[in-house]
Design a protein around this motif. Structure first.
Motif, PDB file in Angstrom:
ATOM      1  N   ILE A 201     -48.202  -1.656 -17.425  1.00  0.00           N
ATOM      2  CA  ILE A 201     -49.344  -2.100 -18.124  1.00  0.00           C
ATOM      3  C   ILE A 201     -50.514  -2.023 -17.917  1.00  0.00           C
ATOM      4  CG2 ILE A 201     -49.606  -4.270 -19.844  1.00  0.00           C
ATOM      5  CD1 ILE A 201     -46.953  -5.763 -18.595  1.00  0.00           C
ATOM      6  N   ASN A 202     -51.107  -1.694 -18.374  1.00  0.00           N
ATOM      7  CA  ASN A 202     -53.002  -1.800 -18.827  1.00  0.00           C
ATOM      8  C   ASN A 202     -53.363  -2.598 -19.584  1.00  0.00           C
ATOM      9  OD1 ASN A 202     -52.819   1.044 -17.490  1.00  0.00           O
ATOM     10  ND2 ASN A 202     -52.614   2.225 -19.486  1.00  0.00           N
ATOM     11  N   TRP A 203     -54.097  -3.533 -18.801  1.00  0.00           N
ATOM     12  CA  TRP A 203     -53.921  -4.731 -19.492  1.00  0.00           C
ATOM     13  C   TRP A 203     -55.541  -3.950 -20.673  1.00  0.00           C
ATOM     14  CZ3 TRP A 203     -51.138  -8.429 -21.264  1.00  0.00           C
ATOM     15  CH2 TRP A 203     -50.284  -8.681 -19.994  1.00  0.00           C
ATOM     16  N   THR A 204     -55.979  -3.841 -21.278  1.00  0.00           N
ATOM     17  CA  THR A 204     -57.362  -4.047 -21.769  1.00  0.00           C
ATOM     18  C   THR A 204     -57.267  -5.122 -23.183  1.00  0.00           C
ATOM     19  OG1 THR A 204     -56.048  -2.390 -23.330  1.00  0.00           O
ATOM     20  CG2 THR A 204     -56.984  -1.117 -20.863  1.00  0.00           C
ATOM     21  N   PRO A 205     -58.546  -4.770 -23.674  1.00  0.00           N
ATOM     22  CA  PRO A 205     -58.617  -5.320 -24.352  1.00  0.00           C
ATOM     23  C   PRO A 205     -57.517  -5.611 -25.401  1.00  0.00           C
ATOM     24  CG  PRO A 205     -60.303  -5.083 -23.902  1.00  0.00           C
ATOM     25  CD  PRO A 205     -59.605  -3.833 -23.175  1.00  0.00           C
ATOM     26  N   GLN A 206     -57.733  -3.908 -26.450  1.00  0.00           N
ATOM     27  CA  GLN A 206     -56.936  -3.594 -26.953  1.00  0.00           C
ATOM     28  C   GLN A 206     -54.855  -4.254 -26.770  1.00  0.00           C
ATOM     29  OE1 GLN A 206     -57.037   0.569 -28.905  1.00  0.00           O
ATOM     30  NE2 GLN A 206     -54.843   0.851 -27.309  1.00  0.00           N
ATOM     31  N   LEU A 207     -55.085  -3.938 -26.071  1.00  0.00           N
ATOM     32  CA  LEU A 207     -53.333  -4.073 -25.443  1.00  0.00           C
ATOM     33  C   LEU A 207     -53.397  -5.420 -25.491  1.00  0.00           C
ATOM     34  CD1 LEU A 207     -50.514  -3.126 -24.029  1.00  0.00           C
ATOM     35  CD2 LEU A 207     -51.311  -5.306 -23.287  1.00  0.00           C
ATOM     36  N   ILE A 208     -54.321  -6.600 -25.919  1.00  0.00           N
ATOM     37  CA  ILE A 208     -54.425  -8.031 -25.625  1.00  0.00           C
ATOM     38  C   ILE A 208     -54.267  -8.807 -27.059  1.00  0.00           C
ATOM     39  CG2 ILE A 208     -55.421 -10.286 -24.685  1.00  0.00           C
ATOM     40  CD1 ILE A 208     -56.009  -8.765 -22.331  1.00  0.00           C
ATOM     41  N   GLY A 209     -55.252  -8.060 -27.698  1.00  0.00           N
ATOM     42  CA  GLY A 209     -54.939  -8.662 -29.267  1.00  0.00           C
ATOM     43  C   GLY A 209     -54.583  -7.589 -30.066  1.00  0.00           C
ATOM     44  N   SER A 210     -53.720  -6.885 -29.793  1.00  0.00           N
ATOM     45  CA  SER A 210     -52.090  -5.873 -30.423  1.00  0.00           C
ATOM     46  C   SER A 210     -50.912  -6.945 -30.072  1.00  0.00           C
ATOM     47  CB  SER A 210     -52.178  -4.143 -29.404  1.00  0.00           C
ATOM     48  OG  SER A 210     -50.900  -4.250 -30.034  1.00  0.00           O
ATOM     49  N   LEU A 211     -50.955  -6.976 -28.757  1.00  0.00           N
ATOM     50  CA  LEU A 211     -50.479  -8.336 -28.655  1.00  0.00           C
ATOM     51  C   LEU A 211     -50.045 -10.478 -29.315  1.00  0.00           C
ATOM     52  CD1 LEU A 211     -47.387  -8.480 -26.592  1.00  0.00           C
ATOM     53  CD2 LEU A 211     -49.044  -9.376 -24.640  1.00  0.00           C
ATOM     54  N   ALA A 212     -51.374 -10.482 -29.042  1.00  0.00           N
ATOM     55  CA  ALA A 212     -51.254 -11.555 -29.841  1.00  0.00           C
ATOM     56  C   ALA A 212     -51.115 -11.550 -30.962  1.00  0.00           C
ATOM     57  CB  ALA A 212     -53.030 -12.096 -30.113  1.00  0.00           C
ATOM     58  N   TYR A 213     -51.457 -10.401 -31.990  1.00  0.00           N
ATOM     59  CA  TYR A 213     -51.402 -10.608 -33.414  1.00  0.00           C
ATOM     60  C   TYR A 213     -50.263 -10.271 -33.707  1.00  0.00           C
ATOM     61  CZ  TYR A 213     -51.647  -8.912 -37.834  1.00  0.00           C
ATOM     62  OH  TYR A 213     -51.062  -8.760 -39.475  1.00  0.00           O
ATOM     63  N   LEU A 214     -49.329  -9.428 -33.135  1.00  0.00           N
ATOM     64  CA  LEU A 214     -47.429  -9.418 -33.184  1.00  0.00           C
ATOM     65  C   LEU A 214     -47.017 -10.275 -33.021  1.00  0.00           C
ATOM     66  CD1 LEU A 214     -47.196  -5.523 -31.497  1.00  0.00           C
ATOM     67  CD2 LEU A 214     -47.480  -5.786 -33.680  1.00  0.00           C
ATOM     68  N   VAL A 215     -47.004 -11.271 -31.313  1.00  0.00           N
ATOM     69  CA  VAL A 215     -46.685 -12.819 -31.598  1.00  0.00           C
ATOM     70  C   VAL A 215     -46.972 -13.342 -32.192  1.00  0.00           C
ATOM     71  CG1 VAL A 215     -46.575 -14.730 -29.925  1.00  0.00           C
ATOM     72  CG2 VAL A 215     -46.711 -11.898 -29.108  1.00  0.00           C
ATOM     73  N   ILE A 216     -47.988 -13.877 -32.988  1.00  0.00           N
ATOM     74  CA  ILE A 216     -48.636 -14.943 -33.931  1.00  0.00           C
ATOM     75  C   ILE A 216     -48.128 -14.915 -35.649  1.00  0.00           C
ATOM     76  CG2 ILE A 216     -50.161 -16.578 -34.687  1.00  0.00           C
ATOM     77  CD1 ILE A 216     -51.738 -16.158 -31.538  1.00  0.00           C
ATOM     78  N   CYS A 217     -48.657 -13.470 -35.329  1.00  0.00           N
ATOM     79  CA  CYS A 217     -48.684 -13.038 -37.013  1.00  0.00           C
ATOM     80  C   CYS A 217     -47.710 -12.793 -37.725  1.00  0.00           C
ATOM     81  CB  CYS A 217     -50.349 -12.017 -37.386  1.00  0.00           C
ATOM     82  SG  CYS A 217     -51.422 -12.977 -37.413  1.00  0.00           S
ATOM     83  N   ASN A 218     -46.782 -11.725 -36.934  1.00  0.00           N
ATOM     84  CA  ASN A 218     -45.656 -10.790 -37.122  1.00  0.00           C
ATOM     85  C   ASN A 218     -44.378 -11.156 -36.498  1.00  0.00           C
ATOM     86  OD1 ASN A 218     -43.965  -7.688 -36.806  1.00  0.00           O
ATOM     87  ND2 ASN A 218     -45.331  -7.408 -37.671  1.00  0.00           N
ATOM     88  N   SER A 219     -44.003 -11.665 -34.981  1.00  0.00           N
ATOM     89  CA  SER A 219     -42.343 -12.359 -34.518  1.00  0.00           C
ATOM     90  C   SER A 219     -42.830 -13.970 -35.775  1.00  0.00           C
ATOM     91  CB  SER A 219     -43.092 -12.609 -33.197  1.00  0.00           C
ATOM     92  OG  SER A 219     -42.818 -11.096 -32.930  1.00  0.00           O
ATOM     93  N   LEU A 220     -43.745 -15.036 -35.305  1.00  0.00           N
ATOM     94  CA  LEU A 220     -43.838 -16.236 -35.696  1.00  0.00           C
ATOM     95  C   LEU A 220     -43.312 -16.408 -37.085  1.00  0.00           C
ATOM     96  CD1 LEU A 220     -45.456 -18.211 -32.891  1.00  0.00           C
ATOM     97  CD2 LEU A 220     -42.696 -17.163 -32.976  1.00  0.00           C
ATOM     98  N   VAL A 221     -45.245 -16.515 -37.726  1.00  0.00           N
ATOM     99  CA  VAL A 221     -45.418 -16.101 -39.066  1.00  0.00           C
ATOM    100  C   VAL A 221     -43.957 -15.291 -40.239  1.00  0.00           C
ATOM    101  CG1 VAL A 221     -47.249 -16.435 -40.935  1.00  0.00           C
ATOM    102  CG2 VAL A 221     -47.662 -16.876 -38.485  1.00  0.00           C
TER     103      VAL A 221
END
Length: 284
Positions: A201-221
């Motif tokens: 895993i390359n911990w780039t800002p792009q990956l962190i932002g993508s992960l945060a969006y998918l977890v909160i907005c896509n997966s949960l909401v």
């Protein structure tokens, strides 16, 4: 619930752009397992603080687990596997856009719904609009029969999970239901990541932002909205919203990533919107 379909479409369609950004820095199953791990890690302390009401019977837990296996585990796993095997996003979208048709065919037997001729017209227009957008945006190419088979399994898993939710799903607290489903998803997906990938895993800002969006907005909401709409309305009407996902994803990619949006794709977007309107409108 009036604005739930619009919010669901916005969040679900935007997820494809977030996924493209995230997969640039992580392998598919590793990224999916990380997504579920983060969702569980977020839900556990919230559940301890809020102390939601949990399912009261063993069968309610079983129903949540089955939906988690079908949608969170198999649908997303097979989608990511088809990507790993080289199947193009356009081909995957084309296969999974058949979901509303399959749901509507099964809805009379599973949910006792009556499907009028006008709704079938809307479904056909919606399917046509989604296909036009997909073909206009990307080359539809089958790289291997195994990759295509994975996409078909993803289609069947999403269809089965949608129908199962309508038939057996009960209103549960979102924290409790999401925690059960994402824990099940993590248990199923993690072995794929461990056995098939390097876990790099390359911990780039792009990956962190993508992960945060998918977890909160896509997966949960978005998933909570989808299952709530299925329980509250007719499953065939709700499923027709998926016809607008390919055009919506293309629109978000055009805005965020600057991807080309050919004129034919705009026509497909309009046709899909008309079809979804006809398929979802309530007759007096």
């Amino acid at each position: 619930m009036r604005f739930a379909p619009f919010l669901f479409l916005l969040l679900w369609s935007s997820g494809f752009t977030a996924l493209k950004l995230g997969l640039a820095d992580a392998e598919p199953f590793t990224f999916l397992a990380l997504r579920y791990l983060c969702a569980v890690a977020l839900l556990v302390p919230l559940t301890l603080i809020v102390r939601p009401r949990w399912p009261t019977t063993q069968m309610q837990f079983v129903h949540l687990a089955v939906i988690g296996v079908l949608v969170q585990a198999f649908y997303f796993s097979m989608t990511y596997l088809s990507i790993r095997l080289g199947l193009g996003a356009g081909t995957i979208a084309l296969v999974t856009s058949l979901q509303p048709i399959l749901v509507t065919l099964a809805a009379p037997a599973v949910a006792g719904e009556r499907v009028e001729a006008s709704r079938w017209l809307g479904l056909l227009l919606g399917l046509g609009g989604a296909m036009v957008t997909i073909v206009a945006k990307s080359d539809v190419e089958v790289t291997s029969s195994l990759a295509l088979g994975a996409a078909v399994l993803a289609l069947l898993a999403l269809t089965g999970g949608t129908l199962y939710e309508k038939r057996f799903g009960t209103a549960q607290h979102p924290l409790a239901s999401n925690l059960v489903q994402y824990a099940v998803g993590l248990i199923v997906v993690a072995p794929f990541a461990l056995s098939l990938e390097t876990l790099q895993i390359n911990w780039t800002p792009q990956l962190i932002g993508s992960l945060a969006y998918l977890v909160i907005c896509n997966s949960l909401v978005a998933m909570t909205l989808l299952f709530a709409m299925i329980r509250a309305g007719q499953v065939s009407r709700v499923s027709s919203l998926f016809f607008l996902v390919p055009p919506g994803a293309a629109l978000v990619a055009w805005i965020v990533l600057g991807e080309h949006m050919p004129p034919l794709a705009w026509g497909g977007f309009a046709l899909a919107a008309v079809g979804v309107y006809l398929a979802t409108r309530q007759r007096a």
